[in-house]
Design a protein around this motif. Structure first.
Motif, PDB file in Angstrom:
ATOM      1  N   VAL A   4     104.594  24.507  78.472  1.00 17.86           N
ATOM      2  CA  VAL A   4     105.247  23.232  78.754  1.00 17.86           C
ATOM      3  C   VAL A   4     104.175  22.199  79.077  1.00 17.86           C
ATOM      4  O   VAL A   4     103.238  22.471  79.823  1.00 17.86           O
ATOM      5  N   ILE A   5     104.330  21.019  78.500  1.00  7.78           N
ATOM      6  CA  ILE A   5     103.401  19.910  78.729  1.00  7.78           C
ATOM      7  C   ILE A   5     104.068  18.944  79.702  1.00  7.78           C
ATOM      8  O   ILE A   5     105.257  18.637  79.560  1.00  7.78           O
ATOM      9  N   CYS A   6     103.329  18.474  80.716  1.00 10.71           N
ATOM     10  CA  CYS A   6     103.938  17.545  81.677  1.00 10.71           C
ATOM     11  C   CYS A   6     103.061  16.316  81.884  1.00 10.71           C
ATOM     12  O   CYS A   6     101.851  16.351  81.686  1.00 10.71           O
ATOM     13  N   ALA A   7     103.731  15.240  82.283  1.00 16.59           N
ATOM     14  CA  ALA A   7     103.074  13.943  82.446  1.00 16.59           C
ATOM     15  C   ALA A   7     102.955  13.570  83.919  1.00 16.59           C
ATOM     16  O   ALA A   7     103.966  13.508  84.628  1.00 16.59           O
ATOM     17  N   ILE A   8     101.743  13.325  84.347  1.00 20.42           N
ATOM     18  CA  ILE A   8     101.514  12.699  85.651  1.00 20.42           C
ATOM     19  C   ILE A   8     101.352  11.217  85.325  1.00 20.42           C
ATOM     20  O   ILE A   8     100.278  10.767  84.915  1.00 20.42           O
ATOM     21  N   ILE A   9     102.457  10.488  85.448  1.00 21.79           N
ATOM     22  CA  ILE A   9     102.482   9.076  85.062  1.00 21.79           C
ATOM     23  C   ILE A   9     102.046   8.244  86.261  1.00 21.79           C
ATOM     24  O   ILE A   9     102.696   8.269  87.310  1.00 21.79           O
ATOM     25  N   VAL A  10     100.937   7.542  86.093  1.00 21.43           N
ATOM     26  CA  VAL A  10     100.351   6.755  87.174  1.00 21.43           C
ATOM     27  C   VAL A  10     100.460   5.277  86.815  1.00 21.43           C
ATOM     28  O   VAL A  10     100.119   4.878  85.699  1.00 21.43           O
ATOM     29  N   ASP A  11     100.947   4.486  87.775  1.00 20.40           N
ATOM     30  CA  ASP A  11     100.968   3.037  87.597  1.00 20.40           C
ATOM     31  C   ASP A  11      99.552   2.531  87.863  1.00 20.40           C
ATOM     32  O   ASP A  11      99.034   2.686  88.976  1.00 20.40           O
ATOM     33  N   HIS A  12      98.922   1.950  86.837  1.00 23.27           N
ATOM     34  CA  HIS A  12      97.512   1.579  86.974  1.00 23.27           C
ATOM     35  C   HIS A  12      97.285   0.425  87.952  1.00 23.27           C
ATOM     36  O   HIS A  12      96.172   0.232  88.403  1.00 23.27           O
ATOM     37  N   LEU A  13      98.333  -0.318  88.318  1.00 24.03           N
ATOM     38  CA  LEU A  13      98.173  -1.412  89.291  1.00 24.03           C
ATOM     39  C   LEU A  13      98.322  -0.930  90.729  1.00 24.03           C
ATOM     40  O   LEU A  13      97.520  -1.274  91.588  1.00 24.03           O
ATOM     41  N   SER A  14      99.351  -0.126  90.994  1.00 28.66           N
ATOM     42  CA  SER A  14      99.630   0.309  92.368  1.00 28.66           C
ATOM     43  C   SER A  14      99.094   1.702  92.684  1.00 28.66           C
ATOM     44  O   SER A  14      99.068   2.096  93.854  1.00 28.66           O
TER      45      SER A  14
END
Length: 129
Positions: A4-14
């Motif tokens: 399974v592939i998962c995303a650590i989605i980071v807001d590049h501003l905050s």
């Protein structure tokens, strides 16, 4: 073994991180996770993640960096969870499978009730900051 592939989605501003709570109809209901899914035949991990995040969350992402995977044995299956750092490049969040989502600063992530396979991924991510 289930890959399974998962995303650590980071807001590049905050620098806040997106986490999703599994829906009631999913395995491990109401546990928090980094969203993602299983690769289809002929897909690369990046292609899988872009497709899964679009399908599950209605978001377009760019995949930036692969982190160390985690292999975890649940009673009914073994999972190899492969995380990638990602940024959102378009779309509005529409939850299609998950109960809810949060944007949290990294220090608050450990306070959630995580799916077991995600915990080492989370700890590795936090150690890399």
């Amino acid at each position: 073994m289930l890959e399974v592939i998962c995303a650590i989605i980071v807001d590049h501003l905050s620098s806040k991180v997106f986490v999703a709570q599994r829906g009631l109809s999913m395995k491990m209901p109401l546990k928090f996770e980094f969203p993602g899914g299983k690769m289809e035949l002929g897909e690369t991990p990046s292609e899988c993640l872009v497709r899964e995040i679009k399908e599950e969350l209605n978001l377009s992402i760019v995949v930036l960096e692969e982190l160390s995977p985690n292999i975890h044995s649940y009673p009914e299956f073994i999972i190899k969870l492969v995380p990638f750092i990602c940024h959102i490049i378009g779309g509005e969040i529409v939850l299609k499978e998950h109960a809810t989502y949060l944007w949290l600063v990294p220090a608050d992530l450990l306070n959630l009730d995580w799916a077991e396979a995600d915990i080492p991924i989370l700890k590795n991510y936090l150690a890399s900051l």
